[in-house]
Write an enzyme that holds these catalytic residues in place. Sequence first.
Site, PDB file in Angstrom:
ATOM      1  N   GLU A   1      39.290 -21.523  15.242  1.00  0.00           N
ATOM      2  CA  GLU A   1      38.024 -22.027  15.807  1.00  0.00           C
ATOM      3  C   GLU A   1      37.767 -23.472  15.366  1.00  0.00           C
ATOM      4  O   GLU A   1      37.411 -24.339  16.183  1.00  0.00           O
ATOM      5  CB  GLU A   1      36.886 -21.115  15.320  1.00  0.00           C
ATOM      6  N   ASN A   2      37.968 -23.734  14.084  1.00  0.00           N
ATOM      7  CA  ASN A   2      37.620 -25.059  13.561  1.00  0.00           C
ATOM      8  C   ASN A   2      38.485 -26.167  14.154  1.00  0.00           C
ATOM      9  O   ASN A   2      38.093 -27.331  14.156  1.00  0.00           O
ATOM     10  CB  ASN A   2      37.726 -25.064  12.033  1.00  0.00           C
TER      11      ASN A   2
ATOM     12  N   TYR B   1      42.776 -26.310  -8.032  1.00  0.00           N
ATOM     13  CA  TYR B   1      42.393 -25.181  -7.168  1.00  0.00           C
ATOM     14  C   TYR B   1      43.243 -23.941  -7.506  1.00  0.00           C
ATOM     15  O   TYR B   1      43.004 -22.859  -7.007  1.00  0.00           O
ATOM     16  CB  TYR B   1      42.567 -25.529  -5.680  1.00  0.00           C
TER      17      TYR B   1
ATOM     18  N   ILE C   1      40.002 -20.409  11.166  1.00  0.00           N
ATOM     19  CA  ILE C   1      40.959 -21.518  11.080  1.00  0.00           C
ATOM     20  C   ILE C   1      41.223 -22.046  12.486  1.00  0.00           C
ATOM     21  O   ILE C   1      41.218 -23.258  12.736  1.00  0.00           O
ATOM     22  CB  ILE C   1      42.281 -21.063  10.406  1.00  0.00           C
TER      23      ILE C   1
ATOM     24  N   GLU D   1      38.529 -38.717  -9.240  1.00  0.00           N
ATOM     25  CA  GLU D   1      37.109 -38.372  -9.162  1.00  0.00           C
ATOM     26  C   GLU D   1      36.189 -39.432  -9.764  1.00  0.00           C
ATOM     27  O   GLU D   1      35.074 -39.594  -9.302  1.00  0.00           O
ATOM     28  CB  GLU D   1      36.860 -37.047  -9.879  1.00  0.00           C
TER      29      GLU D   1
ATOM     30  N   ASN E   1      40.266 -17.598   6.895  1.00  0.00           N
ATOM     31  CA  ASN E   1      40.106 -16.542   7.891  1.00  0.00           C
ATOM     32  C   ASN E   1      40.802 -16.984   9.174  1.00  0.00           C
ATOM     33  O   ASN E   1      40.482 -18.054   9.717  1.00  0.00           O
ATOM     34  CB  ASN E   1      38.613 -16.315   8.132  1.00  0.00           C
ATOM     35  N   PRO E   2      41.772 -16.214   9.671  1.00  0.00           N
ATOM     36  CA  PRO E   2      42.577 -16.690  10.804  1.00  0.00           C
ATOM     37  C   PRO E   2      41.746 -17.129  12.008  1.00  0.00           C
ATOM     38  O   PRO E   2      42.017 -18.176  12.604  1.00  0.00           O
ATOM     39  CB  PRO E   2      43.444 -15.468  11.146  1.00  0.00           C
TER      40      PRO E   2
ATOM     41  N   TRP F   1      27.387 -22.579  -7.907  1.00  0.00           N
ATOM     42  CA  TRP F   1      27.617 -24.033  -7.899  1.00  0.00           C
ATOM     43  C   TRP F   1      26.989 -24.761  -6.711  1.00  0.00           C
ATOM     44  O   TRP F   1      27.062 -25.985  -6.626  1.00  0.00           O
ATOM     45  CB  TRP F   1      29.104 -24.377  -8.007  1.00  0.00           C
TER      46      TRP F   1
END
Length: 300
Positions: free
Chosen positions: A256-257, A58, A254, A120, A250-251, A204
């Site tokens: 909210e989730n 990443y 983050i 993987e 996104n603050p 993708w």
Amino acid sequence: MSETAERHSILLNDGNTMPLMGIGTYADPKTTPKGSGYESVKLAIDVGYRHIDGALVYFNEHEVGQAIREKIAEGKVKREDIFYCGKLWNTFHPPELVRPALERTLKTLQLDYVDLYVIELPMAFKAMEACKDAGLTKSIGVSNFNRRQLELILNKPGLKHRPVSNQVECHPYFSQPKLLEYCRQKDIVIVGYSPLGTCRDESWVNLTSPPLLSDDLLISIGKKYKKTPAQIALRFNVQRRVAVIPKSFNPERIKENFQIFDFSLTEDELKAIEGLNTNIRFVELKMWGDHPEYPFNDEY
Ligand code: A2P
């Protein structure tokens, strides 16, 4: 439902535990500002996330490691409170490259061990077992494995450590009922990636299905609980004891989730959401479609 924001871990088959709620950290390195992984992981730890999903490929694992280390240095968390999952990339499958690849991840993170290391494709499992024995990872798991590939490992003569988890795409439009049932029987936790239906980057992502978070049912169930469709999609998986790793840098999102431990979906709502399954993946990994171990040709 007994899970809370503070305690929502699932027991793994090797005795370790994994928080069901995590944060994903993949973002296109070409378009993502430097430092956003670092800021997001620091905020996530402040909000209460303890499971962080990352990978060397990443290209922001150094930022993620720095965020974790700073939160430990600050006294916000202890190392043992954090569950970090790293990943063995495809080019490191030869057994002699496995430990060096994990050591590179550890050096990048500047941590002594990861909590879970996943591969993987099914070629390098013996060397993965050695990494667990050496204490460089607490647990070993896999990602994108179909049933046949899981069986290949589980039936390996002399298998020492079973994979604890299989990280696969999992959300209401691709809810993996058969693989989930099989993994439950084998005591393997499913970790759902793209639990919100991805960022819909057409380079993708298969865009055949409409945006998950615009789904009418998720919206209407959300209204009942004063929750967003994203929170309903995450709660659906967590309530089925599927771990989730929604990516957000996104603050507000983050936070909210993570707000999914103050309500429960009813059995009827869970069934209705299961009914949304289309068996169509957002993440097809077609660029590897001609590989003999391409995992997505089998039904599950
Ligand atoms: P962002 O990082 O700007 O929040 P997935 O984990 O399913 O791959 O989804 C990740 C995508 O969904 C990212 O593009 C992320 O963007 C966005 N996202 C994350 N949380 C939410 C949310 N609560 N509502 C809407 N979009 C979200």
